[in-house]
Design an enzyme around this catalytic site. Structure first.
Site, PDB file in Angstrom:
ATOM      1  N   ASP A  27      16.860  -2.252  -2.629  1.00 27.10           N
ATOM      2  CA  ASP A  27      15.760  -3.064  -2.148  1.00 27.10           C
ATOM      3  C   ASP A  27      14.364  -2.546  -2.504  1.00 27.10           C
ATOM      4  N   CYS A  76      23.185 -30.314  -5.798  1.00 22.31           N
ATOM      5  CA  CYS A  76      22.889 -30.012  -4.387  1.00 22.31           C
ATOM      6  C   CYS A  76      21.423 -29.585  -4.231  1.00 22.31           C
ATOM      7  N   CYS A  81      23.799 -23.676   3.098  1.00 19.31           N
ATOM      8  CA  CYS A  81      24.400 -23.651   1.751  1.00 19.31           C
ATOM      9  C   CYS A  81      25.915 -23.839   1.840  1.00 19.31           C
ATOM     10  N   CYS A 137      17.888 -21.411   4.742  1.00 19.92           N
ATOM     11  CA  CYS A 137      18.306 -21.853   3.407  1.00 19.92           C
ATOM     12  C   CYS A 137      19.666 -21.284   3.012  1.00 19.92           C
ATOM     13  N   CYS A 190      14.442 -15.205   8.354  1.00 20.92           N
ATOM     14  CA  CYS A 190      14.865 -16.609   8.415  1.00 20.92           C
ATOM     15  C   CYS A 190      16.126 -16.760   7.568  1.00 20.92           C
TER      16      CYS A 190
HETATM   17  C1  B12 Z   1      10.155  -9.455  -2.063  1.00 16.60           C
HETATM   18  C2  B12 Z   1      11.487  -9.796  -1.465  1.00 16.60           C
HETATM   19  C3  B12 Z   1      11.518 -10.819  -0.525  1.00 16.60           C
HETATM   20  C4  B12 Z   1      10.330 -11.773  -0.313  1.00 16.60           C
HETATM   21  C5  B12 Z   1      10.310 -12.799  -1.481  1.00 16.60           C
HETATM   22  C6  B12 Z   1      11.686 -13.456  -1.710  1.00 16.60           C
HETATM   23  C7  B12 Z   1      11.929 -14.047  -3.064  1.00 16.60           C
HETATM   24  N1  B12 Z   1      12.865 -14.981  -3.108  1.00 16.60           N
HETATM   25  O1  B12 Z   1      11.327 -13.657  -4.070  1.00 16.60           O
HETATM   26  C8  B12 Z   1      10.669 -12.375   1.098  1.00 16.60           C
HETATM   27  C9  B12 Z   1       9.977 -11.518   2.161  1.00 16.60           C
HETATM   28  C10 B12 Z   1      10.275 -13.835   1.294  1.00 16.60           C
HETATM   29  C11 B12 Z   1      12.169 -12.124   1.141  1.00 16.60           C
HETATM   30  C12 B12 Z   1      13.034 -12.845   1.957  1.00 16.60           C
HETATM   31  C13 B12 Z   1      14.395 -12.621   2.009  1.00 16.60           C
HETATM   32  N2  B12 Z   1      15.084 -11.605   1.452  1.00 16.60           N
HETATM   33 CO1  B12 Z   1      14.322 -10.389   0.166  1.00 16.60          CO
HETATM   34  N3  B12 Z   1      13.796  -9.225  -1.216  1.00 16.60           N
HETATM   35  C14 B12 Z   1      12.661  -9.077  -1.827  1.00 16.60           C
HETATM   36  C15 B12 Z   1      12.792  -8.021  -2.935  1.00 16.60           C
HETATM   37  C16 B12 Z   1      12.210  -6.695  -2.415  1.00 16.60           C
HETATM   38  C17 B12 Z   1      12.125  -8.406  -4.273  1.00 16.60           C
HETATM   39  C18 B12 Z   1      12.458  -9.845  -4.716  1.00 16.60           C
HETATM   40  C19 B12 Z   1      11.614 -10.263  -5.873  1.00 16.60           C
HETATM   41  O2  B12 Z   1      11.409  -9.487  -6.796  1.00 16.60           O
HETATM   42  N4  B12 Z   1      11.113 -11.491  -5.830  1.00 16.60           N
HETATM   43  C20 B12 Z   1      10.375 -12.079  -6.906  1.00 16.60           C
HETATM   44  C21 B12 Z   1      11.270 -13.105  -7.614  1.00 16.60           C
HETATM   45  C22 B12 Z   1      10.588 -13.700  -8.836  1.00 16.60           C
HETATM   46  O3  B12 Z   1      12.375 -12.368  -8.024  1.00 16.60           O
HETATM   47  P1  B12 Z   1      13.875 -12.860  -7.731  1.00 16.60           P
HETATM   48  O4  B12 Z   1      13.918 -13.869  -6.665  1.00 16.60           O
HETATM   49  O5  B12 Z   1      14.739 -11.663  -7.582  1.00 16.60           O
HETATM   50  O6  B12 Z   1      14.132 -13.603  -9.097  1.00 16.60           O
HETATM   51  C23 B12 Z   1      14.525 -12.911 -10.269  1.00 16.60           C
HETATM   52  C24 B12 Z   1      15.900 -13.339 -10.704  1.00 16.60           C
HETATM   53  O7  B12 Z   1      16.611 -13.776  -9.583  1.00 16.60           O
HETATM   54  C25 B12 Z   1      15.643 -14.362 -11.784  1.00 16.60           C
HETATM   55  N5  B12 Z   1      15.788 -15.758 -11.405  1.00 16.60           N
HETATM   56  C26 B12 Z   1      15.192 -16.406 -10.413  1.00 16.60           C
HETATM   57  N6  B12 Z   1      15.576 -17.681 -10.401  1.00 16.60           N
HETATM   58  C27 B12 Z   1      16.444 -17.846 -11.411  1.00 16.60           C
HETATM   59  C28 B12 Z   1      17.142 -18.958 -11.851  1.00 16.60           C
HETATM   60  C29 B12 Z   1      17.963 -18.833 -12.951  1.00 16.60           C
HETATM   61  C30 B12 Z   1      18.705 -20.043 -13.424  1.00 16.60           C
HETATM   62  C31 B12 Z   1      18.083 -17.587 -13.629  1.00 16.60           C
HETATM   63  C32 B12 Z   1      18.949 -17.455 -14.826  1.00 16.60           C
HETATM   64  C33 B12 Z   1      17.387 -16.473 -13.161  1.00 16.60           C
HETATM   65  C34 B12 Z   1      16.568 -16.623 -12.069  1.00 16.60           C
HETATM   66  O8  B12 Z   1      14.322 -14.221 -12.224  1.00 16.60           O
HETATM   67  C35 B12 Z   1      13.615 -13.308 -11.414  1.00 16.60           C
HETATM   68  C36 B12 Z   1      13.296 -12.090 -12.232  1.00 16.60           C
HETATM   69  O9  B12 Z   1      12.268 -12.308 -13.104  1.00 16.60           O
HETATM   70  C37 B12 Z   1      14.361  -7.962  -3.110  1.00 16.60           C
HETATM   71  C38 B12 Z   1      14.909  -6.596  -3.540  1.00 16.60           C
HETATM   72  C39 B12 Z   1      14.637  -6.314  -5.017  1.00 16.60           C
HETATM   73  N7  B12 Z   1      14.170  -5.136  -5.318  1.00 16.60           N
HETATM   74  O10 B12 Z   1      14.879  -7.168  -5.863  1.00 16.60           O
HETATM   75  C40 B12 Z   1      14.877  -8.396  -1.714  1.00 16.60           C
HETATM   76  C41 B12 Z   1      16.146  -9.259  -1.661  1.00 16.60           C
HETATM   77  C42 B12 Z   1      16.015 -10.326  -2.705  1.00 16.60           C
HETATM   78  N8  B12 Z   1      16.067  -9.870  -0.349  1.00 16.60           N
HETATM   79  C43 B12 Z   1      17.209 -10.069   0.234  1.00 16.60           C
HETATM   80  C44 B12 Z   1      17.392 -10.752   1.464  1.00 16.60           C
HETATM   81  C45 B12 Z   1      18.723 -10.552   2.179  1.00 16.60           C
HETATM   82  C46 B12 Z   1      16.359 -11.556   1.975  1.00 16.60           C
HETATM   83  C47 B12 Z   1      16.459 -12.564   3.141  1.00 16.60           C
HETATM   84  C48 B12 Z   1      17.803 -13.275   3.264  1.00 16.60           C
HETATM   85  C49 B12 Z   1      16.113 -11.843   4.480  1.00 16.60           C
HETATM   86  C50 B12 Z   1      15.980 -12.777   5.680  1.00 16.60           C
HETATM   87  N9  B12 Z   1      17.085 -13.220   6.268  1.00 16.60           N
HETATM   88  O11 B12 Z   1      14.894 -13.104   6.090  1.00 16.60           O
HETATM   89  C51 B12 Z   1      15.314 -13.542   2.788  1.00 16.60           C
HETATM   90  C52 B12 Z   1      15.807 -14.648   1.840  1.00 16.60           C
HETATM   91  C53 B12 Z   1      14.695 -15.597   1.455  1.00 16.60           C
HETATM   92  C54 B12 Z   1      14.996 -16.222   0.099  1.00 16.60           C
HETATM   93  N10 B12 Z   1      15.441 -17.468   0.115  1.00 16.60           N
HETATM   94  O12 B12 Z   1      14.828 -15.550  -0.930  1.00 16.60           O
HETATM   95  C55 B12 Z   1      18.359  -9.545  -0.615  1.00 16.60           C
HETATM   96  C56 B12 Z   1      19.079 -10.733  -1.271  1.00 16.60           C
HETATM   97  C57 B12 Z   1      20.598 -10.589  -1.385  1.00 16.60           C
HETATM   98  C58 B12 Z   1      21.180 -11.784  -2.098  1.00 16.60           C
HETATM   99  N11 B12 Z   1      22.478 -12.022  -1.866  1.00 16.60           N
HETATM  100  O13 B12 Z   1      20.539 -12.502  -2.832  1.00 16.60           O
HETATM  101  C59 B12 Z   1      17.573  -8.583  -1.630  1.00 16.60           C
HETATM  102  C60 B12 Z   1      18.190  -8.500  -3.020  1.00 16.60           C
HETATM  103  C61 B12 Z   1      17.551  -7.193  -0.962  1.00 16.60           C
HETATM  104  C62 B12 Z   1      18.880  -6.440  -1.090  1.00 16.60           C
HETATM  105  N12 B12 Z   1      18.879  -5.287  -1.744  1.00 16.60           N
HETATM  106  O14 B12 Z   1      19.925  -6.880  -0.630  1.00 16.60           O
HETATM  107  N13 B12 Z   1      12.560 -11.146   0.270  1.00 16.60           N
HETATM  108  S1  SF4 Z   2      21.551 -22.568  -3.051  1.00 10.59           S
HETATM  109 FE1  SF4 Z   2      23.236 -23.551  -1.875  1.00 10.59          FE
HETATM  110  S2  SF4 Z   2      22.173 -25.127  -0.666  1.00 10.59           S
HETATM  111 FE2  SF4 Z   2      20.752 -24.517  -2.283  1.00 10.59          FE
HETATM  112  S3  SF4 Z   2      21.126 -25.964  -3.963  1.00 10.59           S
HETATM  113 FE3  SF4 Z   2      22.435 -24.172  -4.351  1.00 10.59          FE
HETATM  114  S4  SF4 Z   2      24.403 -24.726  -3.421  1.00 10.59           S
HETATM  115 FE4  SF4 Z   2      22.884 -26.120  -2.526  1.00 10.59          FE
HETATM  116  S1  SF4 Z   3      12.665 -20.323   1.922  1.00 12.24           S
HETATM  117 FE1  SF4 Z   3      14.500 -19.932   3.176  1.00 12.24          FE
HETATM  118  S2  SF4 Z   3      13.942 -18.071   4.304  1.00 12.24           S
HETATM  119 FE2  SF4 Z   3      11.996 -18.928   3.565  1.00 12.24          FE
HETATM  120  S3  SF4 Z   3      11.288 -20.324   5.209  1.00 12.24           S
HETATM  121 FE3  SF4 Z   3      12.474 -21.568   3.798  1.00 12.24          FE
HETATM  122  S4  SF4 Z   3      14.499 -21.613   4.708  1.00 12.24           S
HETATM  123 FE4  SF4 Z   3      13.454 -19.857   5.623  1.00 12.24          FE
END
Ligand code: B12
Ligand code: SF4
Ligand code: SF4
Length: 331
Positions: free
Chosen positions: A122, A179, A235, A231, A228
């Site tokens: 993380d 979806c 799913c 989302c 939260c």
């Molecule tokens: C900052 C962060 C957050 C931020 C921003 C979240 C976000 N979606 O970016 C906030 C505070 C909102 C957050 C919330 C949560 N987080 Co968080 N977070 C992080 C952290 C530290 C960095 C994520 C990041 O770099 N975000 C920036 C975006 C651009 O990066 P990304 O989403 O990873 O996307 C990359 C790839 O996925 C790819 N990508 C994105 N979309 C697509 C689509 C396609 C088709 C392809 C090919 C690639 C691709 O491109 C990006 C890289 O350039 C990571 C740990 C880490 N070091 O990675 C944990 C992490 C993502 N979080 C995690 C969790 C559990 C959560 C929460 C569920 C916690 C909660 N219950 O509140 C929520 C989920 C919200 C959500 N829907 O994402 C887990 C996710 C586990 C998993 N199964 O995915 C991680 C991996 C921590 C861990 N080590 O377990 N988080």
């Molecule tokens: S992440 Fe889950 S809820 Fe969201 S579009 Fe994909 S299958 Fe549907």
């Molecule tokens: S993106 Fe997911 S974690 Fe963030 S507010 Fe919406 S439902 Fe909650």
């Protein structure tokens, strides 16, 4: 590798090459659009480091990615209706995963016989979901979570950067199809074309955001006091998600009574949530979240605890409590 990882407590494991991730440009675009909000640890120099895992371990050849389930047989946000209670997100009900994952990865490094390695969970500047996808652990859903066809998305990620060559896995297909349940269910419309706009996300507000939360955003936070899950709750891939076998994630507190939370002293707060992720919000942030949740619930019995919070020496807590008092009895 997968068998060894399983012995160390990881249900999912795979390997990616320690090279720049092919989707790294998405990260740069996400930052440039301002989607990181005030999470400064994601921007500037730390953003550049994220582009290549060899910045973290120059000798790295492989990224061993692991996933650990944390689902427990307890209700989803969408199934729970305790009006006097606040909601803590699933990942924070038990022990802090950072330590649990680290322990397992340390064991894995020893079993593989590595002398030089780096553990990431993380907080390291590594694109964890990108490498986990490349390592075959799942696809990146529209909610941006990594989803596994058999295991859903209730799992944490961790990595071992290793200076040895291991045959890499390949990413699975994207199974979101048409979806869009997560997009429609998000109460604050935080799922945008480039990913998650943190400036709108309840998880960001209640965990990462320090200080005041803009008034117009407070209603959308609903009863959430930490994180939260909406989302992921909606799913379809999580409908049959398997449960964790690790007692570390057994729920300690998942929907605490808001009035009791509002009355906690700082010492009580620390004692109650010691060793869980909830301490990240800090006492001030947690009381602020509790005040917002009480305002959103609007129950008359919250008037007295909110009046007390409104006299807090912490200006942020006091202001949020005054705001919440204005919403009591309106529902
Ligand atoms: C900052 C962060 C957050 C931020 C921003 C979240 C976000 N979606 O970016 C906030 C505070 C909102 C957050 C919330 C949560 N987080 Co968080 N977070 C992080 C952290 C530290 C960095 C994520 C990041 O770099 N975000 C920036 C975006 C651009 O990066 P990304 O989403 O990873 O996307 C990359 C790839 O996925 C790819 N990508 C994105 N979309 C697509 C689509 C396609 C088709 C392809 C090919 C690639 C691709 O491109 C990006 C890289 O350039 C990571 C740990 C880490 N070091 O990675 C944990 C992490 C993502 N979080 C995690 C969790 C559990 C959560 C929460 C569920 C916690 C909660 N219950 O509140 C929520 C989920 C919200 C959500 N829907 O994402 C887990 C996710 C586990 C998993 N199964 O995915 C991680 C991996 C921590 C861990 N080590 O377990 N988080
Ligand atoms: S992440 Fe889950 S809820 Fe969201 S579009 Fe994909 S299958 Fe549907
Ligand atoms: S993106 Fe997911 S974690 Fe963030 S507010 Fe919406 S439902 Fe909650």
């Amino acid at each position: 590798m997968r068998a060894l990882a399983r012995e160390c407590g990881f249900e999912l494991a795979g390997v990616a090459r320690a090279e720049p991730a092919e989707d790294a440009a998405r990260y740069r675009d996400w930052i440039a659009a301002g989607n990181a909000g005030e999470m400064r640890y994601l921007t500037g120099h730390r953003a550049d480091v994220r582009q290549d895992p060899r910045h973290l371990l120059p000798s790295a050849r492989s990224v061993v990615c692991v996933g650990k389930l944390y689902q427990t047989p307890w209700p989803n946000t969408t199934q729970f209706h305790g009006e006097d209670r606040g909601w803590i997100s699933r990942y924070a009900w038990g022990d802090d995963y950072h330590q649990v994952m680290r322990r397992g990865l340390q064991q894995l490094a020893e079993r593989i016989g590595l002398r030089e390695y780096r553990i990431c969970v993380d907080t390291a500047p590594l694109l964890e979901r990108s490498y986990a996808r490349l390592a075959g652990l799942g696809w990146i859903g529209k909610n941006t979570c990594l989803i596994n066809q058999q295991s859903g998305s209730w799992f944490f990620l961790g990595e071992l950067l290793a200076p040895i060559e291991i045959a890499p896995d390949s990413p699975p297909p994207d199974r979101c199809g048409t979806c869009r349940r997560c997009i429609d269910a998000c109460p604050t419309a935080a799922i945008v074309p480039g990913g998650i706009d943190s400036r709108l996300c309840i998880s960001y507000f209640t965990i990462e955001r320090r200080g005041s939360i803009a008034e117009e955003m407070r209603a959308g936070i609903g009863p959430h006091v930490f994180g939260c899950d909406i989302c992921q709750d909606v799913c379809p891939w999580n409908r049959r998600a398997p449960m964790t076998a690790d007692p570390a994630f057994a729920p300690r507190h998942f929907a605490p009574a808001l009035a009791e939370m509002a009355a906690l002293s700082e010492t009580q707060f620390r004692a109650m949530f010691r060793g869980t992720p909830v301490t990240r919000a800090r006492y001030s942030g947690f009381l602020r979240n509790v005040a917002i949740a009480m305002g959103n619930r609007g129950l008359p019995q919250f008037r007295a605890p909110l009046e007390k919070l409104a006299t807090s020496e912490d200006p942020v807590v006091a202001e949020h409590a005054r705001w919440a008092l204005g919403h009591i009895g309106h529902k």
